[in-house]
Design a protein around this motif. Structure first.
Motif, short mmCIF file in Angstrom:
data_model
loop_
_atom_site.label_atom_id
_atom_site.label_comp_id
_atom_site.label_asym_id
_atom_site.label_seq_id
_atom_site.Cartn_x
_atom_site.Cartn_y
_atom_site.Cartn_z
N MET A 1 0.83 -1.21 0.00
CA MET A 1 0.00 0.00 0.00
C MET A 1 0.86 1.26 0.00
O MET A 1 0.44 2.32 -0.42
N ALA A 2 2.12 1.10 0.48
CA ALA A 2 3.02 2.25 0.52
C ALA A 2 3.38 2.74 -0.88
O ALA A 2 3.75 3.89 -1.07
N ASP A 3 3.27 1.84 -1.89
CA ASP A 3 3.60 2.22 -3.27
C ASP A 3 2.51 3.06 -3.92
O ASP A 3 2.74 3.67 -4.96
N ALA A 4 1.31 3.07 -3.36
CA ALA A 4 0.20 3.78 -3.97
C ALA A 4 0.31 5.28 -3.68
O ALA A 4 0.78 5.70 -2.61
N LYS A 5 -0.11 6.10 -4.63
CA LYS A 5 -0.07 7.54 -4.48
C LYS A 5 -1.23 7.99 -3.59
O LYS A 5 -2.24 7.29 -3.46
N PRO A 6 -1.11 9.19 -2.97
CA PRO A 6 -2.19 9.66 -2.07
C PRO A 6 -3.55 9.72 -2.75
O PRO A 6 -4.56 9.36 -2.16
N ASP A 7 -3.59 10.19 -4.03
CA ASP A 7 -4.88 10.27 -4.71
C ASP A 7 -5.44 8.88 -5.00
O ASP A 7 -6.65 8.67 -5.00
N GLN A 8 -4.56 7.90 -5.21
CA GLN A 8 -5.02 6.54 -5.42
C GLN A 8 -5.56 5.93 -4.12
O GLN A 8 -6.55 5.20 -4.13
N LEU A 9 -4.94 6.28 -3.00
CA LEU A 9 -5.43 5.81 -1.71
C LEU A 9 -6.77 6.44 -1.38
O LEU A 9 -7.67 5.77 -0.83
N LEU A 10 -6.93 7.73 -1.70
CA LEU A 10 -8.21 8.39 -1.49
C LEU A 10 -9.29 7.73 -2.33
O LEU A 10 -10.42 7.49 -1.86
N ARG A 11 -8.94 7.42 -3.58
CA ARG A 11 -9.89 6.75 -4.47
C ARG A 11 -10.26 5.37 -3.93
O ARG A 11 -11.41 4.95 -4.00
#
Length: 413
Positions: A1-11
Motif C-alpha cells: 500500500m506504501a507504493d500507492a499515491k495519495p490520490d489513489q489511496l483516497l480513491r
C-alpha cells in the motif's frame, strides 16, 4: 500500500467504503430481506436464513478483500496473470449481480420501507408487492445485461437521457435505498438489532441512506458535466435557468390561476374544487412546456412556429404568468407577509387588480410591438429573445457509459 499515491489511496477509500456497505453488508442483507419478502423466512426457518445471509456476507467480504488487492496491484502497474474464459467471467459477474441487484433490489425496498417506518402490519402486503415487483424488474434487467454481455452491441442502443434514467433509476434503489437497507438488514442478521437497540439502528440506517443520497446527487452532477461535455459555468447556467423556470413558470402558472381566481372572487367554497382542477391542469400544461424548453436548450433547436402560431405560444404564456401572475403575486405575498387580514382584505384585492391591469396594459403593448416588428427583424426574432436566453452548442460525447456503471460490477477483468 506504501507504493500507492495519495490520490489513489483516497480513491480506494471512496470506492471500497461504498462497496463494503453495498456489497458485503448488502449481500447479506439482500438474502435476509428477500427471504422475508418471499415469505420463506418465518420463525421456524429464521436461524437457517441467518446462517445463509451471514455466509453470503462472508463470501462477499472475501471478494471485497480480493478486489482491494487487485486495485493495489493495478496501482503498482502489475497485471493479473489469471486468464478467464468468457463463461467464467459471465458467472463471476452475474452471480454477484443476481444477489446484489435482483435480490438486493427487492430487499432494499423491503428493508428501507421498514427503516422508514412505512412498513407496518397494515401495510406489509403492499410493500411485499412493491419489493417483489422491483425484484422482477431487476431480474429482467439482469437477463438483458447477460444478452448484451454475450452479444456486445456495436453502437449505443439508447440516447444519453434514456441511459441516464437506466443508470440512476437503478442506482437510487440499489445504492440509496440499498445502502440504508443493508445496514438495517445486516444489523438484524448479526443480532445487533434487538428491540432495545431498534431506534439506534434505524438512525444508523437512515444516516447511511442520506450519505448515499448525497453521493447519488454528486454522481448525477458528474454524469451531466461529462455526458454533455459542459464546463462548470455552462452547467451552473443550466441550473440557474431551469430551476428558476420550474418555480416561476410551472408552479407560478398554477399559482397564478389559483390566486387570481380568488382576487376576482371567482373562487368561493362552492367553486373551490373546480378552480383547483383548472390550476393543476394549467400546471401540467406549463410542465410539458418546461420539458420542451429543456429539450430545446440541450439539443440547441430553434422555434419551428412563426407568425400567428408563434404569437399564441408566447402571449398565452405571458397572459397567465405576467398578468394573472402579477395580480396573484400581490395577493399571495400580502398573505405570506401577514399583511392581508380580514380588515385589509379589500385593500389588497384592489391593489392586486390594479397591478394586474398595469401588466395587462404592458401585455397589450408587447402584442402591438410583436405584430408591428418589420419582417426583416421578425426573421431574427427567436424564442430566446422573447423569453430567457437558452442555447448551447452541440457537444461531442467523450466518455463511455462504463464510467457510470453500477459499482456492483466485479473489479477483476
Amino acid at each position: 500500500m506504501a507504493d500507492a499515491k495519495p490520490d489513489q489511496l483516497l480513491r480506494l477509500l471512496q470506492i471500497f467504503s461504498a462497496r463494503l456497505v453495498l456489497e458485503v453488508f448488502g449481500g447479506g442483507g439482500a438474502v435476509w430481506g428477500f427471504s422475508e419478502s418471499l415469505t420463506l423466512r418465518n420463525p421456524e426457518t429464521q436461524e437457517f436464513w441467518r446462517y445463509t445471509a451471514g455466509s453470503v456476507g462472508a463470501i462477499f467480504f472475501i471478494r471485497w478483500c480480493l478486489q482491494i488487492k487487485d486495485y493495489l496491484d493495478e496501482c503498482r502497474g502489475r497485471v493479473s496473470k489469471l486468464k478467464q474464459s468468457g463463461l467464467q467471467r459471465l458467472l463471476e459477474i452475474f452471480s454477484a449481480r443476481m444477489v446484489l441487484e435482483v435480490w438486493g433490489g427487492a430487499g432494499a425496498i423491503w428493508g428501507f420501507s421498514e427503516a422508514m417506518s412505512l412498513r407496518r402490519p397494515d401495510t406489509q402486503e403492499i410493500y411485499r408487492f412493491y419489493a417483489l415487483t422491483v425484484g422482477v424488474i431487476f431480474l429482467v434487467r439482469l437477463c438483458l445485461q447477460v444478452v448484451d454481455f454475450l452479444n456486445p452491441p456495436t453502437v449505443p442502443k439508447h440516447s444519453k437521457w434514456t441511459r441516464l434514467l437506466q443508470i440512476f433509476g437503478a442506482k437510487i434503489v440499489l445504492e440509496v435505498f440499498g445502502g440504508a437497507g443493508a445496514i438495517w438488514g445486516f444489523s438484524e442478521v448479526c443480532t445487533f438489532r434487538r428491540p432495545e437497540t431498534q431506534e439506534l439502528w434505524r438512525f444508523n440506517a437512515l444516516a447511511i441512506g442520506f450519505i448515499f443520497f448525497i453521493r447519488y446527487l454528486m454522481q448525477i452532477k458528474d454524469y451531466f458535466i461529462e455526458e454533455l461535455d459542459q464546463d462548470k459555468q455552462k452547467y451552473i447556467r443550466y441550473l440557474q435557468i431551469f430551476s428558476a423556470r420550474m418555480v416561476l413558470e410551472v408552479w407560478g402558472g398554477a399559482g397564478a390561476i389559483w390566486g387570481f381566481s380568488e382576487v376576482c372572487t371567482y373562487r368561493r367554497p362552492e367553486t373551490q374544487e373546480f378552480w383547483r382542477f383548472i390550476a393543476l391542469g394549467l400546471g401540467i400544461v406549463f410542465f410539458i412546456r418546461f420539458i420542451c424548453q429543456t429539450h430545446d436548450y440541450i439539443y440547441n433547436t430553434s422555434p419551428v412556429n412563426a407568425g400567428f402560431g408563434r404569437l399564441l405560444q408566447v402571449f398565452s404564456a405571458k397572459l397567465v404568468l405576467e398578468v394573472f401572475g402579477g395580480g396573484g403575486a400581490i395577493w399571495g405575498w400580502s398573505e405570506a407577509l401577514s399583511l392581508r387580514r380580514p380588515d385589509t382584505q379589500e385593500f389588497y384585492r384592489r391593489a392586486a387588480l390594479i397591478v394586474a391591469a398595469i401588466f395587462f396594459g404592458r401585455f397589450c403593448s408587447q402584442i402591438r410591438d410583436f405584430i408591428c416588428v418589420p419582417k426583416e427583424e421578425d426573421a431574427k426574432m427567436s424564442k430566446p429573445n422573447l423569453e430567457t436566453q437558452y442555447s448551447l452548442p452541440p457537444m461531442e460525447k467523450k466518455h463511455s457509459d462504463e464510467n457510470f456503471a453500477s459499482e456492483t460490477t466485479p473489479l477483476v477483468v
